[in-house]
Design a protein around this motif. Structure first.
Motif, PDB file in Angstrom:
ATOM      1  N   VAL A 134       0.816  -1.129  -0.157  1.00 48.94           N
ATOM      2  CA  VAL A 134      -0.181   0.029  -0.099  1.00 48.94           C
ATOM      3  C   VAL A 134       0.903   1.277   0.006  1.00 48.94           C
ATOM      4  O   VAL A 134       0.507   2.364  -0.844  1.00 48.94           O
ATOM      5  CB  VAL A 134      -1.060  -0.109   1.179  1.00 48.94           C
ATOM      6  CG1 VAL A 134      -1.562   1.289   1.452  1.00 48.94           C
ATOM      7  CG2 VAL A 134      -2.225  -0.857   0.981  1.00 48.94           C
ATOM      8  N   PHE A 135       1.949   1.215   0.836  1.00 53.17           N
ATOM      9  CA  PHE A 135       2.914   2.445   0.864  1.00 53.17           C
ATOM     10  C   PHE A 135       3.770   2.422  -0.427  1.00 53.17           C
ATOM     11  O   PHE A 135       3.838   3.691  -1.005  1.00 53.17           O
ATOM     12  CB  PHE A 135       3.908   2.056   2.078  1.00 53.17           C
ATOM     13  CG  PHE A 135       3.099   2.165   3.367  1.00 53.17           C
ATOM     14  CD1 PHE A 135       2.943   3.570   3.839  1.00 53.17           C
ATOM     15  CD2 PHE A 135       2.908   1.298   3.978  1.00 53.17           C
ATOM     16  CE1 PHE A 135       2.224   3.640   5.126  1.00 53.17           C
ATOM     17  CE2 PHE A 135       2.154   1.233   5.342  1.00 53.17           C
ATOM     18  CZ  PHE A 135       2.016   2.520   5.806  1.00 53.17           C
ATOM     19  N   VAL A 136       4.027   1.655  -1.057  1.00 49.39           N
ATOM     20  CA  VAL A 136       5.023   1.331  -2.182  1.00 49.39           C
ATOM     21  C   VAL A 136       4.337   1.954  -3.260  1.00 49.39           C
ATOM     22  O   VAL A 136       4.923   2.749  -3.908  1.00 49.39           O
ATOM     23  CB  VAL A 136       5.644   0.110  -2.356  1.00 49.39           C
ATOM     24  CG1 VAL A 136       6.691   0.093  -3.544  1.00 49.39           C
ATOM     25  CG2 VAL A 136       6.263  -0.809  -1.071  1.00 49.39           C
ATOM     26  N   ARG A 137       3.113   1.611  -3.513  1.00 47.96           N
ATOM     27  CA  ARG A 137       2.124   1.865  -4.420  1.00 47.96           C
ATOM     28  C   ARG A 137       2.010   3.453  -4.400  1.00 47.96           C
ATOM     29  O   ARG A 137       1.961   3.940  -5.450  1.00 47.96           O
ATOM     30  CB  ARG A 137       0.959   1.219  -4.397  1.00 47.96           C
ATOM     31  CG  ARG A 137      -0.016   1.737  -5.603  1.00 47.96           C
ATOM     32  CD  ARG A 137      -0.132   0.317  -6.530  1.00 47.96           C
ATOM     33  NE  ARG A 137      -0.904   0.720  -7.488  1.00 47.96           N
ATOM     34  CZ  ARG A 137      -1.322   0.053  -8.716  1.00 47.96           C
ATOM     35  NH1 ARG A 137      -1.005  -1.369  -8.649  1.00 47.96           N
ATOM     36  NH2 ARG A 137      -1.890   0.528  -9.733  1.00 47.96           N
ATOM     37  N   ARG A 138       1.972   4.091  -3.411  1.00 45.50           N
ATOM     38  CA  ARG A 138       1.799   5.372  -3.471  1.00 45.50           C
ATOM     39  C   ARG A 138       2.878   6.211  -3.749  1.00 45.50           C
ATOM     40  O   ARG A 138       2.892   7.238  -4.432  1.00 45.50           O
ATOM     41  CB  ARG A 138       1.325   6.083  -2.037  1.00 45.50           C
ATOM     42  CG  ARG A 138       0.027   5.430  -1.541  1.00 45.50           C
ATOM     43  CD  ARG A 138      -0.279   5.673  -0.073  1.00 45.50           C
ATOM     44  NE  ARG A 138      -1.523   6.662  -0.474  1.00 45.50           N
ATOM     45  CZ  ARG A 138      -2.663   6.480  -0.893  1.00 45.50           C
ATOM     46  NH1 ARG A 138      -3.120   5.293  -0.772  1.00 45.50           N
ATOM     47  NH2 ARG A 138      -3.597   7.394  -0.799  1.00 45.50           N
ATOM     48  N   VAL A 139       4.053   5.789  -3.540  1.00 51.90           N
ATOM     49  CA  VAL A 139       5.294   6.404  -3.820  1.00 51.90           C
ATOM     50  C   VAL A 139       5.334   6.205  -5.570  1.00 51.90           C
ATOM     51  O   VAL A 139       5.770   7.107  -6.432  1.00 51.90           O
ATOM     52  CB  VAL A 139       6.670   5.732  -3.195  1.00 51.90           C
ATOM     53  CG1 VAL A 139       7.874   6.330  -3.902  1.00 51.90           C
ATOM     54  CG2 VAL A 139       6.487   6.163  -1.652  1.00 51.90           C
ATOM     55  N   VAL A 140       5.167   4.777  -5.996  1.00 47.88           N
ATOM     56  CA  VAL A 140       5.320   4.676  -7.397  1.00 47.88           C
ATOM     57  C   VAL A 140       4.274   5.586  -8.076  1.00 47.88           C
ATOM     58  O   VAL A 140       4.546   6.086  -9.207  1.00 47.88           O
ATOM     59  CB  VAL A 140       4.880   3.248  -7.586  1.00 47.88           C
ATOM     60  CG1 VAL A 140       4.727   2.931  -9.015  1.00 47.88           C
ATOM     61  CG2 VAL A 140       5.720   2.218  -7.248  1.00 47.88           C
ATOM     62  N   GLN A 141       3.247   5.634  -7.497  1.00 45.00           N
ATOM     63  CA  GLN A 141       2.097   6.701  -8.438  1.00 45.00           C
ATOM     64  C   GLN A 141       2.754   8.229  -8.189  1.00 45.00           C
ATOM     65  O   GLN A 141       2.357   8.680  -9.294  1.00 45.00           O
ATOM     66  CB  GLN A 141       0.633   6.372  -7.441  1.00 45.00           C
ATOM     67  CG  GLN A 141      -0.420   7.058  -8.244  1.00 45.00           C
ATOM     68  CD  GLN A 141      -0.585   6.385  -9.854  1.00 45.00           C
ATOM     69  OE1 GLN A 141      -0.820   5.218  -9.818  1.00 45.00           O
ATOM     70  NE2 GLN A 141      -0.836   7.364 -10.826  1.00 45.00           N
ATOM     71  N   ALA A 142       3.145   8.476  -7.118  1.00 42.92           N
ATOM     72  CA  ALA A 142       3.652   9.893  -7.182  1.00 42.92           C
ATOM     73  C   ALA A 142       4.695  10.280  -8.411  1.00 42.92           C
ATOM     74  O   ALA A 142       4.730  11.041  -8.960  1.00 42.92           O
ATOM     75  CB  ALA A 142       4.248  10.224  -5.959  1.00 42.92           C
TER      76      ALA A 142
END
Ligand code: SF4
Length: 387
Positions: free
Chosen positions: A61-69
Motif C-alpha cells: 500500500v505504501f510502495v504503490r503510493r510512492v510509485v504513483q507519485a
C-alpha cells in the motif's frame, strides 16, 4: 540551516483514513515535492522486499503510493533489491500489478552487473555498486526501521549500504569486522581452555575455528558484549573491542557515500517507515514481534538528518521486553533501546557520525509534523438516572 525532516505520527486523533500512515506518506511526498522533481527521470526506489515468510517489510500500500507519485510527475519508476529477495518478492505481495512498476535485482539476476569503485578500507579494496542503482538518475531510498544484529539497527543507511552493493561487497563488509585482531593464540594454548571460552557464551558467538584449531572466531552479530567469555579467557588472549564492531558501521557509511556520489544531490530523497520494528533485520526471512511501539513515517533529502530523527524518536522508548525471542537478552537498560538489546558497542548513532565526516548530511535537523494530533475534547459525562 537545519535540514527538514517531515514526520507523520502513527497515532491518530480520530478514526479517519486521512490520519493514517499511507495518507501521511502522501503529505510527506507533497512536502518533498516528488512529483515536481522526477520528470523524465529513471527513478530507482530502493527498498527491501524481504525474504522467505517475513511480513514486516514495507506494505505494498505504501510502495504503490510512492510509485504513483513518481508516475504522476512523469518519472519512470522501478524497484531494486538484492537478487535473492527479488526472486521471491511476489510471495510477499510485491508484484508489478500490486505496486505498479517493475521489480529488478539491483546487480542483475546472478549479481554480475556492477561497477567497481576503488576505495581501500581495512580488508576491502574495491566496492561493487549494483548496476541498476548506478544507471538510475533519481534515488528514492525507502527503508523499514528495525533492529540489526551487526550494528544495533537498520534504516536509511543500511538500506543503501548493503542493498546497493553486489553480493561480494556485502560479504566483504561483514568480513572486514575481523580485520582488527581480537584473538591472540599465543596467550591461550590450552585446548581445554579454548573449549571453555566457547562454552561460556550463551549465544554461540565465539567458537573455535573449524579449519584452524587454536584460532577463535567471533560472530559479531550474535555477540551482545556481555563479557562472560572474558572471564574465562586468559589475560590478553581475547578482546571484545569497539574497533571490530565499529568497522561495520564505518563500512556502511563508506558504501552509502559511494552510492550517493553517483547521483546529483538534488535527485535523492529518503523515506523511513518506523513500524513493526523487529529485533533483527528483514534478511532473516521471518517476522518477530515488535520490540518498540510504532512511531510513524519520516521523509527528508538528508540521510543523516532522517536517520538521527528516527533514532531520537525511539531513544526514549522502552523495549517491549515481553516480545523478545527467548534466546535474546537485554544487555542493560542504558543507552538507546537498540543498544540495550544488541550491546553497548553497537551504538546506532555511529553510522551517522561516520556519514557526517564523509559529508553526507547534517545532524542539525528540524522535525516538521505534517499532521499534528488534534486535541480531542470530550463532553462531560451526563448523570444517567437508573430509574
Ligand atoms: S561477550 Fe558475551 S556474547 Fe560476546 S562472545 Fe563473549 S560471551 Fe558471547
Amino acid at each position: 540551516m537545519p535540514s527538514k525532516v517531515y514526520f507523520g505520527t502513527a497515532r491518530q486523533s480520530h478514526l479517519e483514513a486521512k490520519e493514517t500512515l499511507p495518507a501521511k506518506l502522501d503529505l510527506i511526498l507533497e512536502n518533498l515535492q516528488i512529483r515536481q522533481r522526477v520528470k523524465d527521470e529513471m527513478v530507482v526506489i530502493k527498498m527491501h522486499t524481504g525474504n522467505n515468510i517475513g511480513y514486516s517489510t514495507i506494505h505494498p500500500v505504501f510502495v504503490r503510493r510512492v510509485v504513483q507519485a513518481v508516475k504522476d510527475g512523469g518519472g519512470k519508476p522501478f524497484i531494486a533489491d538484492v537478487n535473492w529477495d527479488v526472486a521471491g518478492a511476489e510471495t510477499r505481495g510485491y508484484t508489478q500489478e500490486t505496486i505498479g512498476c517493475p521489480i529488478y535485482p539491483a546487480a542483475g539476476p546472478d549479481e554480475k552487473y556492477f561497477y567497481e569503485y576503488e576505495k581501500p578500507y581495512k580488508s576491502i579494496q574495491k566496492w561493487k555498486l549494483a548496476g541498476m542503482i548506478h544507471d538510475a538518475t533519481f534515488l528514492i531510498n525507502f527503508s523499514h526501521v528495525k533492529g540489526h544484529p551487526s550494528c544495533g539497527f537498520g534504516a536509511a543507511f543500511k538500506n543503501l549500504a548493503l542493498g546497493c552493493m553486489a553480493g561480494e561487497t556485502r560479504g566483504d563488509m561483514h568480513r572486514a569486522t575481523h580485520f582488527d585482531q581480537y584473538w591472540f593464540p599465543e596467550k591461550c594454548t590450552d585446548p581445554e581452555t579454548i573449549k571453555k571460552i566457547a562454552a561460556s557464551c550463551p549465544f554461540e558467538a565465539i567458537v573455535e575455528d573449524k579449519k584452524q584449531p587454536g584460532q577463535m572466531h567471533l560472530h559479531m552479530e550474535q555477540c551482545n558484549q556481555c563479557g562472560r567469555c572474558l572471564k574465562v579467557a586468559p589475560p590478553g588472549s581475547l578482546k571484545i573491542d569497539a574497533s571490530n564492531f565499529n568497522t561495520f558501521q564505518e563500512a556502511c557509511a563508506i558504501s552509502t557515500s559511494i552510492t550517493l556520489s553517483t547521483f546529483d544531490p538534488k535527485k535523492v530523497t529518503h523515506l523511513s517507515l518506523a513500524t513493526q520494528m523487529t529485533p533483527v533485520c528483514d534478511c532473516f526471512g521471518f517476522t518477530s514481534l515488535p520490540i518498540l511501539p510504532d512511531v510513524g513515517i519520516f521523509g527528508s533529502d538528508d540521510i543523516i538528518a532522517i536517520e538521527r530523527a528516527v533514532l531520537d524518536a525511539t531513544a526514549g522508548m522502552c523495549l517491549i521486553e515481553e516480545n523478545l525471542p527467548l534466546v535474546m537478552e537485554v544487555h542493560s537498560h542504558s543507552g538507546h533501546p537498540f543498544q540495550q538489546l544488541h550491546g553497548p558497542l553497537k551504538d546506532p548513532y555511529l553510522v551517522t557520525e561516520y556519514g557526517e565526516k564523509l559529508g553526507l548530511g547534517s545532524r542539525d535537523y528540524e522535525l516538521v509534523d505534517i499532521l499534528p494530533l488534534e486535541k480531542v475534547e470530550r463532553s462531560a459525562l451526563q448523570y444517567i438516572s437508573s430509574k
